[in-house]
Write a protein that holds these residues in place. Structure first.
Motif, PDB file in Angstrom:
ATOM      1  N   TYR A   6       0.827  -1.193   0.000  1.00 54.22           N
ATOM      2  CA  TYR A   6       0.000   0.000   0.000  1.00 54.22           C
ATOM      3  C   TYR A   6       0.869   1.253   0.000  1.00 54.22           C
ATOM      4  O   TYR A   6       1.395   1.663   1.028  1.00 54.22           O
ATOM      5  CB  TYR A   6      -0.937   0.011   1.215  1.00 54.22           C
ATOM      6  CG  TYR A   6      -1.822  -1.212   1.275  1.00 54.22           C
ATOM      7  CD1 TYR A   6      -2.831  -1.406   0.332  1.00 54.22           C
ATOM      8  CD2 TYR A   6      -1.636  -2.172   2.257  1.00 54.22           C
ATOM      9  CE1 TYR A   6      -3.643  -2.530   0.381  1.00 54.22           C
ATOM     10  CE2 TYR A   6      -2.446  -3.299   2.308  1.00 54.22           C
ATOM     11  CZ  TYR A   6      -3.440  -3.469   1.374  1.00 54.22           C
ATOM     12  OH  TYR A   6      -4.238  -4.575   1.414  1.00 54.22           O
ATOM     13  N   VAL A   7       1.013   1.842  -1.174  1.00 54.94           N
ATOM     14  CA  VAL A   7       1.737   3.101  -1.352  1.00 54.94           C
ATOM     15  C   VAL A   7       0.866   3.968  -2.243  1.00 54.94           C
ATOM     16  O   VAL A   7       0.383   3.511  -3.276  1.00 54.94           O
ATOM     17  CB  VAL A   7       3.117   2.881  -2.026  1.00 54.94           C
ATOM     18  CG1 VAL A   7       3.816   4.197  -2.279  1.00 54.94           C
ATOM     19  CG2 VAL A   7       3.983   1.957  -1.200  1.00 54.94           C
ATOM     20  N   CYS A   8       0.671   5.221  -1.829  1.00 52.46           N
ATOM     21  CA  CYS A   8      -0.217   6.083  -2.598  1.00 52.46           C
ATOM     22  C   CYS A   8       0.207   7.544  -2.457  1.00 52.46           C
ATOM     23  O   CYS A   8       0.493   7.999  -1.350  1.00 52.46           O
ATOM     24  CB  CYS A   8      -1.638   5.906  -2.078  1.00 52.46           C
ATOM     25  SG  CYS A   8      -2.871   6.855  -2.980  1.00 52.46           S
ATOM     26  N   ALA A   9       0.229   8.249  -3.572  1.00 54.75           N
ATOM     27  CA  ALA A   9       0.426   9.693  -3.502  1.00 54.75           C
ATOM     28  C   ALA A   9      -0.859  10.284  -2.935  1.00 54.75           C
ATOM     29  O   ALA A   9      -1.954   9.936  -3.370  1.00 54.75           O
ATOM     30  CB  ALA A   9       0.703  10.259  -4.885  1.00 54.75           C
ATOM     31  N   LYS A  15       4.244  17.490  -2.587  1.00 50.31           N
ATOM     32  CA  LYS A  15       4.188  16.062  -2.931  1.00 50.31           C
ATOM     33  C   LYS A  15       4.317  15.242  -1.656  1.00 50.31           C
ATOM     34  O   LYS A  15       5.307  15.320  -0.943  1.00 50.31           O
ATOM     35  CB  LYS A  15       5.362  15.705  -3.828  1.00 50.31           C
ATOM     36  CG  LYS A  15       5.041  15.604  -5.269  1.00 50.31           C
ATOM     37  CD  LYS A  15       4.705  14.268  -5.784  1.00 50.31           C
ATOM     38  CE  LYS A  15       4.729  14.321  -7.291  1.00 50.31           C
ATOM     39  NZ  LYS A  15       3.467  14.199  -7.877  1.00 50.31           N
ATOM     40  N   ILE A  16       3.293  14.444  -1.356  1.00 43.09           N
ATOM     41  CA  ILE A  16       3.278  13.599  -0.155  1.00 43.09           C
ATOM     42  C   ILE A  16       2.811  12.198  -0.539  1.00 43.09           C
ATOM     43  O   ILE A  16       1.854  12.041  -1.304  1.00 43.09           O
ATOM     44  CB  ILE A  16       2.346  14.182   0.931  1.00 43.09           C
ATOM     45  CG1 ILE A  16       2.861  15.554   1.381  1.00 43.09           C
ATOM     46  CG2 ILE A  16       2.225  13.240   2.124  1.00 43.09           C
ATOM     47  CD1 ILE A  16       1.946  16.275   2.339  1.00 43.09           C
ATOM     48  N   SER A  87      11.975   4.292 -11.096  1.00 41.96           N
ATOM     49  CA  SER A  87      12.026   5.577 -10.419  1.00 41.96           C
ATOM     50  C   SER A  87      12.526   5.409  -8.990  1.00 41.96           C
ATOM     51  O   SER A  87      12.287   4.385  -8.367  1.00 41.96           O
ATOM     52  CB  SER A  87      10.615   6.187 -10.409  1.00 41.96           C
ATOM     53  OG  SER A  87      10.610   7.438  -9.784  1.00 41.96           O
ATOM     54  N   LEU A  88      13.212   6.441  -8.506  1.00 41.66           N
ATOM     55  CA  LEU A  88      13.671   6.509  -7.123  1.00 41.66           C
ATOM     56  C   LEU A  88      13.130   7.788  -6.503  1.00 41.66           C
ATOM     57  O   LEU A  88      13.152   8.841  -7.147  1.00 41.66           O
ATOM     58  CB  LEU A  88      15.202   6.526  -7.057  1.00 41.66           C
ATOM     59  CG  LEU A  88      15.906   5.279  -7.574  1.00 41.66           C
ATOM     60  CD1 LEU A  88      17.388   5.552  -7.794  1.00 41.66           C
ATOM     61  CD2 LEU A  88      15.715   4.137  -6.593  1.00 41.66           C
ATOM     62  N   VAL A  89      12.643   7.699  -5.270  1.00 44.52           N
ATOM     63  CA  VAL A  89      12.086   8.859  -4.582  1.00 44.52           C
ATOM     64  C   VAL A  89      12.661   8.903  -3.168  1.00 44.52           C
ATOM     65  O   VAL A  89      12.478   7.957  -2.394  1.00 44.52           O
ATOM     66  CB  VAL A  89      10.537   8.790  -4.511  1.00 44.52           C
ATOM     67  CG1 VAL A  89       9.971  10.070  -3.909  1.00 44.52           C
ATOM     68  CG2 VAL A  89       9.929   8.518  -5.884  1.00 44.52           C
ATOM     69  N   LEU A  90      13.359   9.987  -2.846  1.00 41.72           N
ATOM     70  CA  LEU A  90      13.865  10.196  -1.491  1.00 41.72           C
ATOM     71  C   LEU A  90      12.742  10.807  -0.676  1.00 41.72           C
ATOM     72  O   LEU A  90      12.198  11.860  -1.025  1.00 41.72           O
ATOM     73  CB  LEU A  90      15.086  11.123  -1.509  1.00 41.72           C
ATOM     74  CG  LEU A  90      15.661  11.522  -0.154  1.00 41.72           C
ATOM     75  CD1 LEU A  90      16.163  10.306   0.627  1.00 41.72           C
ATOM     76  CD2 LEU A  90      16.777  12.548  -0.330  1.00 41.72           C
ATOM     77  N   VAL A 110       8.182  14.335  -0.301  1.00 36.94           N
ATOM     78  CA  VAL A 110       9.177  14.020  -1.324  1.00 36.94           C
ATOM     79  C   VAL A 110      10.276  15.072  -1.274  1.00 36.94           C
ATOM     80  O   VAL A 110      10.010  16.265  -1.397  1.00 36.94           O
ATOM     81  CB  VAL A 110       8.536  13.977  -2.725  1.00 36.94           C
ATOM     82  CG1 VAL A 110       9.598  13.825  -3.810  1.00 36.94           C
ATOM     83  CG2 VAL A 110       7.507  12.855  -2.805  1.00 36.94           C
ATOM     84  N   GLU A 111      11.502  14.605  -1.068  1.00 40.75           N
ATOM     85  CA  GLU A 111      12.659  15.491  -1.020  1.00 40.75           C
ATOM     86  C   GLU A 111      13.336  15.582  -2.388  1.00 40.75           C
ATOM     87  O   GLU A 111      13.824  16.635  -2.777  1.00 40.75           O
ATOM     88  CB  GLU A 111      13.671  14.979   0.016  1.00 40.75           C
ATOM     89  CG  GLU A 111      13.116  14.948   1.437  1.00 40.75           C
ATOM     90  CD  GLU A 111      12.867  16.333   1.991  1.00 40.75           C
ATOM     91  OE1 GLU A 111      13.816  17.132   2.027  1.00 40.75           O
ATOM     92  OE2 GLU A 111      11.721  16.611   2.395  1.00 40.75           O
ATOM     93  N   LYS A 112      13.380  14.464  -3.107  1.00 38.97           N
ATOM     94  CA  LYS A 112      14.037  14.407  -4.408  1.00 38.97           C
ATOM     95  C   LYS A 112      13.548  13.164  -5.128  1.00 38.97           C
ATOM     96  O   LYS A 112      13.188  12.179  -4.496  1.00 38.97           O
ATOM     97  CB  LYS A 112      15.554  14.339  -4.200  1.00 38.97           C
ATOM     98  CG  LYS A 112      16.368  14.478  -5.447  1.00 38.97           C
ATOM     99  CD  LYS A 112      17.855  14.622  -5.111  1.00 38.97           C
ATOM    100  CE  LYS A 112      18.604  14.815  -6.398  1.00 38.97           C
ATOM    101  NZ  LYS A 112      19.487  15.928  -6.400  1.00 38.97           N
TER     102      LYS A 112
END
Length: 133
Positions: A6-9, A15-16, A87-90, A110-112
């Motif tokens: 379970y991952v969701c914008a 951006k969270i 994709s990679l998301v920090l 989202v930092e980067k």
């Protein structure tokens, strides 16, 4: 290296992301013990990694060593990451939410991020490969 179902914008500006982690897992322990995380969106070709990363507990199986041995690891922002991801998301943890369900929710800003392709691994592909039901 954990598979999160379970991952969701949940917000575009800022951006969270919301990530839900199952109770009594190494994933939950990892998310609780750090303020940062790397969200890695897998490529369709990486379906074979899912069984080891989701069904093998990090409490008894050294996923990093296994991935390193297979030549699957790279580095991004000082973190070990999978090669060939889409994709990679920090992420930076902003909130932990405990409720009556069997998962704990985390909100991350989202930092980067870095996008390599849009050939994302989907639950439909995992069902077709009989990895999930």
């Amino acid at each position: 290296m954990n598979i999160c179902t379970y991952v969701c914008a949940v917000s575009m500006k800022p951006k969270i992301y919301m990530i839900a982690a199952y109770e009594n897992t190494q994933t939950l322990t990892n998310l609780e013990s750090s303020d940062t995380a790397i969200l890695q969106l897998l490529d369709q070709s990486q379906f074979g990694l899912v069984k080891h990363l989701s069904k093998m507990s990090g409490t008894s199986f050294d996923k990093i060593s296994w991935l390193r041995k297979k030549g699957e690891l790279g580095d991004w922002m000082g973190f070990p990451v999978l090669n060939k991801v889409c994709s990679l998301v920090l992420l930076k943890k902003t909130k932990t939410i405990r409720f009556a369900g069997d998962h704990v929710l985390f909100l991350f800003s989202v930092e980067k991020n870095k996008v390599f392709s849009e050939n994302y691994l989907t639950t439909g592909i995992l069902k077709n490969k009989k990895i999930i039901r």
